[in-house]
Write a protein that holds these residues in place. Structure first.
Motif, PDB file in Angstrom:
ATOM      1  N   PRO A 124       0.817  -1.214   0.000  1.00 43.41           N
ATOM      2  CA  PRO A 124       0.000   0.000   0.000  1.00 43.41           C
ATOM      3  C   PRO A 124       0.849   1.262   0.000  1.00 43.41           C
ATOM      4  N   ALA A 125       0.339   2.308  -0.622  1.00 48.25           N
ATOM      5  CA  ALA A 125       1.044   3.596  -0.603  1.00 48.25           C
ATOM      6  C   ALA A 125       1.208   4.115   0.820  1.00 48.25           C
ATOM      7  N   SER A 126       0.235   3.825   1.677  1.00 45.73           N
ATOM      8  CA  SER A 126       0.295   4.301   3.062  1.00 45.73           C
ATOM      9  C   SER A 126       1.446   3.683   3.838  1.00 45.73           C
ATOM     10  N   GLY A 127       1.990   2.568   3.345  1.00 45.45           N
ATOM     11  CA  GLY A 127       3.087   1.901   4.034  1.00 45.45           C
ATOM     12  C   GLY A 127       4.463   2.305   3.545  1.00 45.45           C
ATOM     13  N   VAL A 128       4.538   3.266   2.630  1.00 48.08           N
ATOM     14  CA  VAL A 128       5.828   3.689   2.069  1.00 48.08           C
ATOM     15  C   VAL A 128       6.420   4.804   2.925  1.00 48.08           C
ATOM     16  N   PRO A 129       7.544   4.575   3.596  1.00 47.95           N
ATOM     17  CA  PRO A 129       8.174   5.662   4.364  1.00 47.95           C
ATOM     18  C   PRO A 129       8.733   6.730   3.433  1.00 47.95           C
ATOM     19  N   VAL A 130       8.372   7.983   3.699  1.00 46.07           N
ATOM     20  CA  VAL A 130       8.894   9.113   2.937  1.00 46.07           C
ATOM     21  C   VAL A 130       9.956   9.793   3.800  1.00 46.07           C
ATOM     22  N   GLU A 131      11.195   9.730   3.330  1.00 45.93           N
ATOM     23  CA  GLU A 131      12.343  10.219   4.097  1.00 45.93           C
ATOM     24  C   GLU A 131      12.869  11.507   3.481  1.00 45.93           C
ATOM     25  N   LEU A 132      13.210  12.474   4.320  1.00 47.27           N
ATOM     26  CA  LEU A 132      13.908  13.672   3.875  1.00 47.27           C
ATOM     27  C   LEU A 132      15.382  13.500   4.220  1.00 47.27           C
ATOM     28  N   ARG A 133      16.216  13.533   3.195  1.00 48.39           N
ATOM     29  CA  ARG A 133      17.637  13.240   3.376  1.00 48.39           C
ATOM     30  C   ARG A 133      18.459  14.466   3.004  1.00 48.39           C
ATOM     31  N   GLY A 134      19.554  14.688   3.711  1.00 46.16           N
ATOM     32  CA  GLY A 134      20.408  15.831   3.434  1.00 46.16           C
ATOM     33  C   GLY A 134      19.860  17.111   4.043  1.00 46.16           C
ATOM     34  N   ALA A 135      20.401  18.244   3.610  1.00 45.67           N
ATOM     35  CA  ALA A 135      19.974  19.561   4.102  1.00 45.67           C
ATOM     36  C   ALA A 135      20.420  20.604   3.098  1.00 45.67           C
ATOM     37  N   GLY A 136      19.879  21.838   3.265  1.00 50.28           N
ATOM     38  CA  GLY A 136      20.266  22.919   2.365  1.00 50.28           C
ATOM     39  C   GLY A 136      20.065  22.531   0.913  1.00 50.28           C
ATOM     40  N   ASN A 137      21.055  22.850   0.065  1.00 47.68           N
ATOM     41  CA  ASN A 137      20.930  22.526  -1.351  1.00 47.68           C
ATOM     42  C   ASN A 137      21.308  21.081  -1.676  1.00 47.68           C
ATOM     43  N   CYS A 138      21.487  20.275  -0.645  1.00 44.80           N
ATOM     44  CA  CYS A 138      21.621  18.823  -0.815  1.00 44.80           C
ATOM     45  C   CYS A 138      20.373  18.096  -0.308  1.00 44.80           C
ATOM     46  N   SER A 139      19.283  18.826  -0.091  1.00 47.34           N
ATOM     47  CA  SER A 139      18.042  18.215   0.384  1.00 47.34           C
ATOM     48  C   SER A 139      17.374  17.436  -0.741  1.00 47.34           C
ATOM     49  N   ARG A 140      16.841  16.257  -0.399  1.00 46.98           N
ATOM     50  CA  ARG A 140      16.057  15.463  -1.346  1.00 46.98           C
ATOM     51  C   ARG A 140      15.066  14.608  -0.581  1.00 46.98           C
ATOM     52  N   GLN A 141      14.093  14.095  -1.306  1.00 52.13           N
ATOM     53  CA  GLN A 141      13.057  13.232  -0.730  1.00 52.13           C
ATOM     54  C   GLN A 141      13.257  11.826  -1.262  1.00 52.13           C
ATOM     55  N   VAL A 142      13.151  10.835  -0.370  1.00 52.96           N
ATOM     56  CA  VAL A 142      13.309   9.438  -0.766  1.00 52.96           C
ATOM     57  C   VAL A 142      12.042   8.676  -0.393  1.00 52.96           C
ATOM     58  N   ASN A 143      11.414   8.057  -1.388  1.00 45.26           N
ATOM     59  CA  ASN A 143      10.257   7.192  -1.166  1.00 45.26           C
ATOM     60  C   ASN A 143      10.760   5.760  -1.078  1.00 45.26           C
ATOM     61  N   ASN A 144      10.812   5.223   0.135  1.00 44.83           N
ATOM     62  CA  ASN A 144      11.467   3.937   0.392  1.00 44.83           C
ATOM     63  C   ASN A 144      10.517   2.746   0.220  1.00 44.83           C
ATOM     64  N   PHE A 145       9.880   2.638  -0.945  1.00 48.91           N
ATOM     65  CA  PHE A 145       8.893   1.576  -1.129  1.00 48.91           C
ATOM     66  C   PHE A 145       9.521   0.191  -1.121  1.00 48.91           C
ATOM     67  N   GLY A 146      10.714   0.044  -1.685  1.00 47.47           N
ATOM     68  CA  GLY A 146      11.361  -1.266  -1.750  1.00 47.47           C
ATOM     69  C   GLY A 146      12.707  -1.282  -1.068  1.00 47.47           C
ATOM     70  N   ALA A 147      12.871  -0.454  -0.027  1.00 46.09           N
ATOM     71  CA  ALA A 147      14.129  -0.433   0.724  1.00 46.09           C
ATOM     72  C   ALA A 147      14.321  -1.745   1.472  1.00 46.09           C
ATOM     73  N   ALA A 148      15.578  -2.046   1.775  1.00 42.77           N
ATOM     74  CA  ALA A 148      15.898  -3.346   2.375  1.00 42.77           C
ATOM     75  C   ALA A 148      15.248  -3.553   3.732  1.00 42.77           C
ATOM     76  N   ASP A 149      15.039  -2.482   4.483  1.00 44.38           N
ATOM     77  CA  ASP A 149      14.457  -2.607   5.821  1.00 44.38           C
ATOM     78  C   ASP A 149      12.965  -2.282   5.842  1.00 44.38           C
TER      79      ASP A 149
END
Length: 306
Positions: A124-149
């Protein structure tokens, strides 16, 4: 199929049969990772023969049903990769799955050669952790749908990364091309790109990969556009650069020979210090672009075979 050592594959150059993109071990010249992009017209359908690989069917744009054995899952999908998290379906090795779309759409099939045959499942989409990684101009969003953990697979690891215009991601440069217990995983990686248009203009991004040692030959400096792919068998990869005004999306597909399914990376020693600066910087306020939806009041249940 001819083995290629061309690491940047512009949109359309790796098409094959029903697939707008078809990269497997034979084409990439490695052993595990695969990615296919399937475009279906309204009312279209396609049968996926899993073979010796496990697969995740991930809507990039549109919705579909995925039928395997006696079960059918309805994937609600999304308008596009810039508008929301998607649900997905896991297809085990040695299975056959039918993907059908009433209104048409574009679907990523992320795959990895594997040994275990796990059950056909819905994510389910509701089970996908949305992670904010980095900071400043290295900020990005990671949708961890198939991450190892996050989601159980035998070999496959897959995530989505969204980088606001003007930012750098996959930075500092890092690698995962050697087996170092507890420190680094050996993983082949595919980057598939889409770039948001703005004011009627198509955007571009840039991808860099540099050799990581003797015998390593992956060297890429590519201007990437929507539908382009970069294959990374080894090397320091990063940055991935989003041009100002255009959000950069990429789908990462990884797999390798290690007994442990893990994403363990080593930062480039000349640039690793950058991570220490993030503690004093805010995350880009444009993020997250979106969050995972709340869990439904009742779980989505599979129906009988269509």
């Amino acid at each position: 199929m001819t083995v290629t050592r061309t690491f940047h594959l512009p949109a359309g150059t790796a098409a094959d049969g029903p697939y707008a993109l078809d990269i497997g071990p034979e084409r990439a010249g490695w052993t595990h990772s695969s990615l296919r992009v399937l475009d279906l017209p309204p009312g279209g359908a396609h049968t996926l023969a899993a073979g010796d690989s496990e697969w995740i069917v991930l809507p990039l744009a549109g919705a579909c049903t995925v039928a395997c054995g006696s079960l059918t899952f309805e994937l609600h999908g999304r308008a596009d990769v810039f508008s929301g998290v998607s649900d997905f379906a896991y297809v085990p090795r040695d299975a056959e799955a039918r993907i059908a779309s009433e209104r048409g759409g574009r679907f990523a099939l992320t795959g990895a050669r594997c040994e275990r045959r796990l059950p056909f499942r819905y994510g389910p989409a509701s089970g996908v952790p949305v992670e904010l990684r980095g900071a400043g101009n290295c900020s990005r969003q990671v949708n961890n749908f198939g991450a190892a953990d996050v989601f159980d697979c035998d070999r496959l690891i897959a995530v989505e990364v969204l980088t606001p215009g003007g930012n750098w991601s996959s930075y500092p440069p890092h690698k995962h091309d050697e087996h170092r217990p507890g420190e680094e995983s050996e993983l082949e990686e595919i980057y598939y790109f889409e770039i948001a248009a703005a004011h009627g203009a198509q955007g571009v991004g840039y991808q860099r990969v540099t050799p990581s040692g003797p015998g390593r030959t992956t060297d890429v400096l590519a201007e990437v556009r929507s539908g382009d792919t970069v294959v990374i068998p080894d090397g320091w990869h990063g940055p991935s650069i989003a041009a100002p005004g255009h959000t950069l999306y990429y789908l990462n597909v990884m797999a390798g020979p290690g007994e442990e399914r893990a994403w363990l990376i080593r930062d480039h020693p000349e640039h690793a210090w950058l991570r220490e600066t993030w503690a004093g910087q805010p995350v880009d306020p444009r993020l997250p672009l979106y969050a995972a939806p709340p869990a439904p009041s009742a779980p989505t249940a599979p129906s009988g075979a269509a």
